[in-house]
Design a protein around this motif. Structure first.
Motif, PDB file in Angstrom:
ATOM      1  N   ARG A  32      -3.736   1.050  -7.904  1.00 14.93           N
ATOM      2  CA  ARG A  32      -2.916   0.909  -6.579  1.00 14.93           C
ATOM      3  C   ARG A  32      -3.906   1.423  -4.887  1.00 14.93           C
ATOM      4  O   ARG A  32      -4.369   2.323  -4.572  1.00 14.93           O
ATOM      5  CB  ARG A  32      -1.940   2.291  -6.309  1.00 14.93           C
ATOM      6  CG  ARG A  32      -0.901   1.963  -7.782  1.00 14.93           C
ATOM      7  CD  ARG A  32       0.081   0.271  -7.242  1.00 14.93           C
ATOM      8  NE  ARG A  32       0.745  -0.050  -5.852  1.00 14.93           N
ATOM      9  CZ  ARG A  32       2.015   0.179  -5.444  1.00 14.93           C
ATOM     10  NH1 ARG A  32       2.631   0.690  -7.097  1.00 14.93           N
ATOM     11  NH2 ARG A  32       2.968   0.098  -4.680  1.00 14.93           N
ATOM     12  N   SER A  33      -3.726   0.382  -3.898  1.00 11.93           N
ATOM     13  CA  SER A  33      -4.188   0.884  -2.268  1.00 11.93           C
ATOM     14  C   SER A  33      -3.225   1.984  -2.182  1.00 11.93           C
ATOM     15  O   SER A  33      -1.763   1.983  -2.011  1.00 11.93           O
ATOM     16  CB  SER A  33      -3.853  -0.576  -2.056  1.00 11.93           C
ATOM     17  OG  SER A  33      -4.744   0.509  -0.018  1.00 11.93           O
ATOM     18  N   ALA A  34      -3.901   3.042  -1.268  1.00 13.49           N
ATOM     19  CA  ALA A  34      -3.469   3.770  -1.019  1.00 13.49           C
ATOM     20  C   ALA A  34      -3.921   4.856   0.466  1.00 13.49           C
ATOM     21  O   ALA A  34      -4.599   4.132   0.417  1.00 13.49           O
ATOM     22  CB  ALA A  34      -3.548   5.300  -1.485  1.00 13.49           C
ATOM     23  N   ARG A  35      -2.570   4.946   1.205  1.00 14.55           N
ATOM     24  CA  ARG A  35      -2.967   5.762   2.714  1.00 14.55           C
ATOM     25  C   ARG A  35      -2.948   7.372   2.675  1.00 14.55           C
ATOM     26  O   ARG A  35      -1.459   7.061   2.304  1.00 14.55           O
ATOM     27  CB  ARG A  35      -2.807   4.704   3.878  1.00 14.55           C
ATOM     28  CG  ARG A  35      -3.216   5.379   5.296  1.00 14.55           C
ATOM     29  CD  ARG A  35      -2.507   4.803   6.570  1.00 14.55           C
ATOM     30  NE  ARG A  35      -2.484   5.183   7.284  1.00 14.55           N
ATOM     31  CZ  ARG A  35      -1.653   5.574   8.077  1.00 14.55           C
ATOM     32  NH1 ARG A  35      -0.281   5.418   7.935  1.00 14.55           N
ATOM     33  NH2 ARG A  35      -2.050   6.526   9.556  1.00 14.55           N
ATOM     34  N   THR A  45      -6.112   4.806  -6.359  1.00 16.57           N
ATOM     35  CA  THR A  45      -7.113   4.359  -6.176  1.00 16.57           C
ATOM     36  C   THR A  45      -7.390   3.389  -7.429  1.00 16.57           C
ATOM     37  O   THR A  45      -8.267   2.338  -7.032  1.00 16.57           O
ATOM     38  CB  THR A  45      -7.673   3.903  -4.781  1.00 16.57           C
ATOM     39  OG1 THR A  45      -8.282   5.545  -5.241  1.00 16.57           O
ATOM     40  CG2 THR A  45      -7.666   4.305  -3.445  1.00 16.57           C
ATOM     41  N   LYS A  79      -4.769  10.515  -3.833  1.00 17.93           N
ATOM     42  CA  LYS A  79      -5.450   8.760  -3.238  1.00 17.93           C
ATOM     43  C   LYS A  79      -6.124   8.562  -4.056  1.00 17.93           C
ATOM     44  O   LYS A  79      -6.428   7.382  -4.343  1.00 17.93           O
ATOM     45  CB  LYS A  79      -5.996   9.117  -1.594  1.00 17.93           C
ATOM     46  CG  LYS A  79      -6.105   8.113  -0.858  1.00 17.93           C
ATOM     47  CD  LYS A  79      -6.843   8.311   0.843  1.00 17.93           C
ATOM     48  CE  LYS A  79      -7.360   7.127   1.441  1.00 17.93           C
ATOM     49  NZ  LYS A  79      -8.168   7.048   2.030  1.00 17.93           N
ATOM     50  N   ARG A 119       0.564  -1.094   0.152  1.00 18.90           N
ATOM     51  CA  ARG A 119      -0.262   0.077   0.152  1.00 18.90           C
ATOM     52  C   ARG A 119       0.781   1.082   0.124  1.00 18.90           C
ATOM     53  O   ARG A 119       2.235   1.652   0.835  1.00 18.90           O
ATOM     54  CB  ARG A 119      -0.983  -0.103   1.307  1.00 18.90           C
ATOM     55  CG  ARG A 119      -1.918   1.040   1.515  1.00 18.90           C
ATOM     56  CD  ARG A 119      -2.683   0.953   2.311  1.00 18.90           C
ATOM     57  NE  ARG A 119      -1.519   1.137   3.897  1.00 18.90           N
ATOM     58  CZ  ARG A 119      -2.462   1.197   5.323  1.00 18.90           C
ATOM     59  NH1 ARG A 119      -3.171   0.775   5.289  1.00 18.90           N
ATOM     60  NH2 ARG A 119      -1.370   1.335   5.453  1.00 18.90           N
ATOM     61  N   ASN A 155       2.069   4.521   1.596  1.00 19.79           N
ATOM     62  CA  ASN A 155       1.200   5.547   2.308  1.00 19.79           C
ATOM     63  C   ASN A 155       2.314   6.914   1.735  1.00 19.79           C
ATOM     64  O   ASN A 155       3.427   6.906   1.568  1.00 19.79           O
ATOM     65  CB  ASN A 155       2.380   5.245   3.881  1.00 19.79           C
ATOM     66  CG  ASN A 155       1.528   3.894   3.990  1.00 19.79           C
ATOM     67  OD1 ASN A 155       0.104   3.602   3.682  1.00 19.79           O
ATOM     68  ND2 ASN A 155       2.066   3.197   4.829  1.00 19.79           N
TER      69      ASN A 155
END
Length: 413
Positions: A131-134, A127, A123, A93, A95
């Protein structure tokens, strides 16, 4: 500013951070200076990781990546650039976060709010592209070192540094961050600490060593070594010959125990020469050859703790007594110092009812053969740079009665 320029982010004492940086690098030209940061050309000579480990006053170091006419243009640039900002080979993920710096313009709430909304859109963009994003956010305009470490931002993503200047918006990325876990380990993880006699933070010890421009092949002396913090930080940044002494038998025992602990935890230090012995400073000339110390870095006795409500009538005679004592100590240190040597030390000062009480020893320095080395005019002339009239800097917390006056001295030759 140019792509690749270094961005150095200051800690809570920006004047001290900038002076330390200038003493480490002898930067011939700063492209931008503000209360929060300095930007200067790398010229292929600055290693961010090495600089971050050495400089106690820098919380983050980054590099300029580009410029934009507006936040809207910056958003387009980031959407194109994000694959290059993620650590190579990372599939975890993402970050990420952003810090806004106003570069002397003053805070702009609307600008920071819009930057926050822009990061939310980035963000969503990530996504949408699989891509998973935080997004790591803060109530403050900037992300602190702890947030970057805990959020695993540099390991799994990136931090954008947005610099707002009168002409343009410059942006960069954070490359390194201060290792707060290591500082805590070297401070609280040691076997011997004595909070009753006062504790010099490792970061401040680093700053003092750097102000003195201590070099690898030089001999560094701390005649008030306490629990050995200055000696510890000196060998960690490459000084291979250090000597410490103290009038207290317990302090000497603590220093020896702590340095043995240090060698076990940092194996590269085994080739260092570290001598520690019990001695009153008045007897040091019998134990150390005159004119042999390249560098003296020390925090002597700062006076008795001022607990509760200090009384002005008690401070004045204390300052007078400490001034006489420090003159005697400086006379000895001047004899131990080489002609080209430097002294970086702490003098106590006292704050009471909005008034500062300082040691009165400046007139004695000429007779001793020492002079105060002030920061260069380029720094002193900055509107936000804080120094005393005699060219020293102050370090303290808002609630402290006894503060630290950071003093740099050299032989008056």
């Amino acid at each position: 500013m140019e792509k690749g320029d270094i961005i150095a982010i200051f800690g809570r004492e920006p004047s001290l951070s900038l002076w330390e940086l200038d003493r480490i690098l002898n930067v011939p030209e700063f492209r931008l200076l503000s209360r929060e940061l300095a930007i200067f050309p790398s010229n292929g000579k600055v290693n961010e990781v090495d600089l971050q480990k050495r400089a106690g006053g820098l919380i983050k170091i980054g590099r300029v990546q580009g410029e934009a006419e507006s936040l809207e243009q910056l958003e387009v640039l980031l959407e194109k650039s994000w694959p290059d900002l993620i650590p190579a080979g990372s599939t975890a993920r993402v970050n990420f976060g952003a810090s806004a710096y106003d570069a002397g313009l003053g805070p702009d709430r609307k600008f920071r709010q819009e930057l926050g909304r822009q990061m939310q859109r980035l963000k969503k963009y990530l996504t949408t592209n699989g891509r998973s994003a935080r997004l790591v956010e803060s109530k403050e305009p900037t992300l602190q070192a702890g947030a970057l470490v805990q959020g695993k931002i540099l390991k799994q993503g990136f931090e954008i540094l947005v610099l707002r200047t009168p002409e343009k918006i410059f942006w960069g990325t954070t490359e390194t961050v201060q290792d707060i876990a290591q500082y805590g380990f070297r401070d609280f993880g040691r076997p011997s600490r004595d909070s009753l006699s006062g504790m010099l933070p490792p970061k401040v010890a680093q700053i003092l060593i750097n102000l003195a421009k201590a070099k690898t092949g030089e001999f560094l002396l701390d005649p008030f070594c306490g629990s050995g913090t200055i000696l510890q930080e000196a060998v960690l940044i490459g000084i291979r010959k250090v000597c410490g002494s103290d009038i207290s038998q317990k302090a000497v025992a603590d220093s020896k125990k702590n340095l043995e602990w240090l060698k076990k935890n940092y194996p590269d230090l085994k080739d260092c020469s570290m001598e520690i012995f019990e001695s009153d400073i008045k007897n040091l000339l019998e134990k150390i050859k005159p004119a042999s110390a390249d560098v003296v870095v020390t925090e002597p006795y700062l006076g008795p703790p001022q607990k509760g409500r200090a009384i002005a009538g008690n401070i004045a005679p204390l300052v007078s007594a400490l001034s006489r004592q420090y003159v005697l100590w400086l006379e000895i240190l001047a004899k131990l110092l080489r002609p080209t040597g430097r002294i970086a030390m702490v003098w106590p000062y006292f704050r009471l009812e909005n008034h500062g009480y300082f040691l009165q020893i400046q007139e004695s320095l000429n007779q001793i053969g020492l002079k105060i080395i002030a920061p260069p005019p380029a720094l002193l002339n900055l509107p936000w740079f804080k120094s005393t009239p005699r060219g020293t800097l102050l370090y303290s917390r808002p609630d402290q009665v006894v503060g630290r006056e950071i003093v740099l001295l050299a032989k008056n030759v």
